[in-house]
Design a protein around this motif. Structure first.
Motif, PDB file in Angstrom:
ATOM      1  N   VAL A   1      11.308   7.942   0.140  1.00 57.01           N
ATOM      2  CA  VAL A   1      12.685   7.045  -0.286  1.00 57.01           C
ATOM      3  C   VAL A   1      12.438   5.779   0.206  1.00 57.01           C
ATOM      4  O   VAL A   1      12.128   5.582   1.636  1.00 57.01           O
ATOM      5  N   ILE A   2      12.598   4.632  -0.239  1.00 59.66           N
ATOM      6  CA  ILE A   2      12.233   3.392   0.297  1.00 59.66           C
ATOM      7  C   ILE A   2      13.571   2.473  -0.233  1.00 59.66           C
ATOM      8  O   ILE A   2      13.906   2.469  -1.423  1.00 59.66           O
ATOM      9  N   LEU A   3      14.349   1.877   0.762  1.00 60.38           N
ATOM     10  CA  LEU A   3      15.353   1.168   0.441  1.00 60.38           C
ATOM     11  C   LEU A   3      15.076  -0.390   0.683  1.00 60.38           C
ATOM     12  O   LEU A   3      14.547  -0.858   1.788  1.00 60.38           O
ATOM     13  N   GLU A   4      15.522  -1.206  -0.164  1.00 57.75           N
ATOM     14  CA  GLU A   4      15.433  -2.499  -0.268  1.00 57.75           C
ATOM     15  C   GLU A   4      16.563  -3.235  -0.543  1.00 57.75           C
ATOM     16  O   GLU A   4      17.331  -3.037  -1.696  1.00 57.75           O
ATOM     17  N   ASP A   5      16.833  -4.504  -0.042  1.00 58.64           N
ATOM     18  CA  ASP A   5      18.022  -5.263  -0.458  1.00 58.64           C
ATOM     19  C   ASP A   5      17.488  -6.093  -1.716  1.00 58.64           C
ATOM     20  O   ASP A   5      16.250  -6.291  -1.755  1.00 58.64           O
ATOM     21  N   GLU A   6      18.419  -6.267  -2.592  1.00 61.07           N
ATOM     22  CA  GLU A   6      17.996  -6.728  -3.874  1.00 61.07           C
ATOM     23  C   GLU A   6      18.174  -8.110  -3.577  1.00 61.07           C
ATOM     24  O   GLU A   6      19.198  -8.819  -2.942  1.00 61.07           O
ATOM     25  N   LYS A   7      16.958  -9.171  -4.132  1.00 63.48           N
ATOM     26  CA  LYS A   7      17.048 -10.586  -3.822  1.00 63.48           C
ATOM     27  C   LYS A   7      17.438 -11.154  -4.571  1.00 63.48           C
ATOM     28  O   LYS A   7      18.436 -12.554  -4.518  1.00 63.48           O
ATOM     29  N   LYS A   8      17.884 -10.779  -5.871  1.00 60.08           N
ATOM     30  CA  LYS A   8      18.355 -11.534  -7.106  1.00 60.08           C
ATOM     31  C   LYS A   8      19.714 -11.491  -7.298  1.00 60.08           C
ATOM     32  O   LYS A   8      20.381 -12.102  -8.214  1.00 60.08           O
ATOM     33  N   MET A   9      20.271 -10.200  -6.697  1.00 62.43           N
ATOM     34  CA  MET A   9      21.733 -10.073  -6.813  1.00 62.43           C
ATOM     35  C   MET A   9      22.498 -10.167  -5.775  1.00 62.43           C
ATOM     36  O   MET A   9      21.826  -9.443  -4.640  1.00 62.43           O
ATOM     37  N   ASN A  10      23.704 -10.651  -5.559  1.00 57.22           N
ATOM     38  CA  ASN A  10      24.607 -10.250  -4.408  1.00 57.22           C
ATOM     39  C   ASN A  10      25.028  -8.951  -4.385  1.00 57.22           C
ATOM     40  O   ASN A  10      25.465  -8.224  -5.359  1.00 57.22           O
ATOM     41  N   ASN A  11      25.445  -8.546  -2.958  1.00 61.82           N
ATOM     42  CA  ASN A  11      25.848  -7.019  -2.706  1.00 61.82           C
ATOM     43  C   ASN A  11      25.246  -6.052  -3.532  1.00 61.82           C
ATOM     44  O   ASN A  11      25.831  -5.116  -4.117  1.00 61.82           O
ATOM     45  N   ALA A  12      23.818  -5.952  -3.411  1.00 54.89           N
ATOM     46  CA  ALA A  12      22.934  -5.058  -4.255  1.00 54.89           C
ATOM     47  C   ALA A  12      21.914  -4.645  -3.530  1.00 54.89           C
ATOM     48  O   ALA A  12      21.351  -5.120  -2.618  1.00 54.89           O
ATOM     49  N   CYS A  13      21.252  -3.530  -4.028  1.00 60.76           N
ATOM     50  CA  CYS A  13      20.181  -2.604  -3.281  1.00 60.76           C
ATOM     51  C   CYS A  13      19.357  -2.173  -4.260  1.00 60.76           C
ATOM     52  O   CYS A  13      19.639  -1.906  -5.355  1.00 60.76           O
ATOM     53  N   CYS A  14      18.094  -1.917  -3.927  1.00 61.17           N
ATOM     54  CA  CYS A  14      17.242  -0.927  -4.850  1.00 61.17           C
ATOM     55  C   CYS A  14      16.741  -0.044  -4.149  1.00 61.17           C
ATOM     56  O   CYS A  14      16.195  -0.257  -2.827  1.00 61.17           O
ATOM     57  N   VAL A  15      16.713   1.182  -4.609  1.00 62.44           N
ATOM     58  CA  VAL A  15      16.167   2.369  -3.936  1.00 62.44           C
ATOM     59  C   VAL A  15      15.184   2.839  -4.788  1.00 62.44           C
ATOM     60  O   VAL A  15      15.233   3.272  -6.020  1.00 62.44           O
ATOM     61  N   LYS A  16      14.017   2.921  -4.065  1.00 59.08           N
ATOM     62  CA  LYS A  16      12.669   3.784  -4.774  1.00 59.08           C
ATOM     63  C   LYS A  16      12.720   5.025  -4.426  1.00 59.08           C
ATOM     64  O   LYS A  16      12.593   5.394  -3.150  1.00 59.08           O
ATOM     65  N   LEU A  17      12.526   6.039  -5.321  1.00 61.42           N
ATOM     66  CA  LEU A  17      12.477   7.340  -5.047  1.00 61.42           C
ATOM     67  C   LEU A  17      11.043   7.815  -5.756  1.00 61.42           C
ATOM     68  O   LEU A  17      11.000   7.882  -6.810  1.00 61.42           O
ATOM     69  N   TYR A  18      10.157   8.305  -4.551  1.00 58.58           N
ATOM     70  CA  TYR A  18       8.908   8.608  -5.145  1.00 58.58           C
ATOM     71  C   TYR A  18       9.058  10.338  -5.470  1.00 58.58           C
ATOM     72  O   TYR A  18       9.823  11.115  -5.020  1.00 58.58           O
ATOM     73  N   LEU A  19       8.338  10.754  -6.428  1.00 59.16           N
ATOM     74  CA  LEU A  19       8.194  12.291  -6.811  1.00 59.16           C
ATOM     75  C   LEU A  19       9.404  12.639  -7.647  1.00 59.16           C
ATOM     76  O   LEU A  19       9.920  13.752  -7.451  1.00 59.16           O
ATOM     77  N   GLU A  20      10.221  11.631  -8.164  1.00 57.39           N
ATOM     78  CA  GLU A  20      11.273  12.037  -8.907  1.00 57.39           C
ATOM     79  C   GLU A  20      11.161  11.658 -10.579  1.00 57.39           C
ATOM     80  O   GLU A  20      10.485  10.826 -10.630  1.00 57.39           O
ATOM     81  N   ASP A  21      12.150  11.853 -11.104  1.00 54.48           N
ATOM     82  CA  ASP A  21      12.048  11.627 -12.625  1.00 54.48           C
ATOM     83  C   ASP A  21      13.643  11.177 -13.000  1.00 54.48           C
ATOM     84  O   ASP A  21      14.650  10.930 -12.441  1.00 54.48           O
ATOM     85  N   HIS A  22      13.708  11.335 -14.601  1.00 52.48           N
ATOM     86  CA  HIS A  22      14.935  10.849 -14.993  1.00 52.48           C
ATOM     87  C   HIS A  22      16.026  11.738 -14.761  1.00 52.48           C
ATOM     88  O   HIS A  22      17.516  11.387 -14.641  1.00 52.48           O
TER      89      HIS A  22
END
Length: 129
Positions: free
Chosen positions: A27-48
């Motif tokens: 799991v990698i958590l990142e703040d979203e730079k292009k949107m306010n009050n937003a974040c992006c979470v990357k989940l490895y070894l997961e799917d739809h």
């Protein structure tokens, strides 16, 4: 895809998951730079499956204004989940609440499953007597 192809892909997936889990976080958590009050979470070894469950449950919260996910590449088992809130709560808090709600829902499902299986076995034992 025949059965042997499926088993081979499943073995490959399990080998990758062992390599991945020993090398880095899934799991990698990142703040979203292009949107306010937003974040992006990357989940490895997961799917739809986990992506859509998380997205739909995030959207149930009134503070969440946007939730979406995408699979990075069809041959990679990695998804990105983006969350944006109205600012009254942090996106990470919304995600944490969603994950707790999903965990509770799965626990309830597991308990109900165990209860139904026990009832079925009890009924089968009565029929055998």
């Amino acid at each position: 895809m025949n059965g042997e192809d499926f088993r081979s892909k499943l073995r490959e997936f399990h080998l990758r998951s062992k390599e991945q889990s020993s090398q880095e976080s899934r799991v990698i958590l990142e703040d979203e730079k292009k949107m306010n009050n937003a974040c992006c979470v990357k989940l490895y070894l997961e799917d739809h499956t986990i992506g859509n469950l998380t997205r739909m449950n995030l959207l149930k919260q009134k503070e969440v204004t946007f939730s979406g996910y995408r699979q990075i590449h069809p041959l990679q088992h990695t998804i990105e989940i983006k969350v944006q809130t109205n600012g009254s709560i942090k996106p990470y808090d919304a995600l944490q609440k969603t994950l707790q709600d999903l965990s509770d829902e799965f626990k309830n499902l597991e308990e109900e499953w165990a209860r139904k299986v026990a009832e079925k076995e009890k009924h089968q034992m009565k029929l055998e007597i």
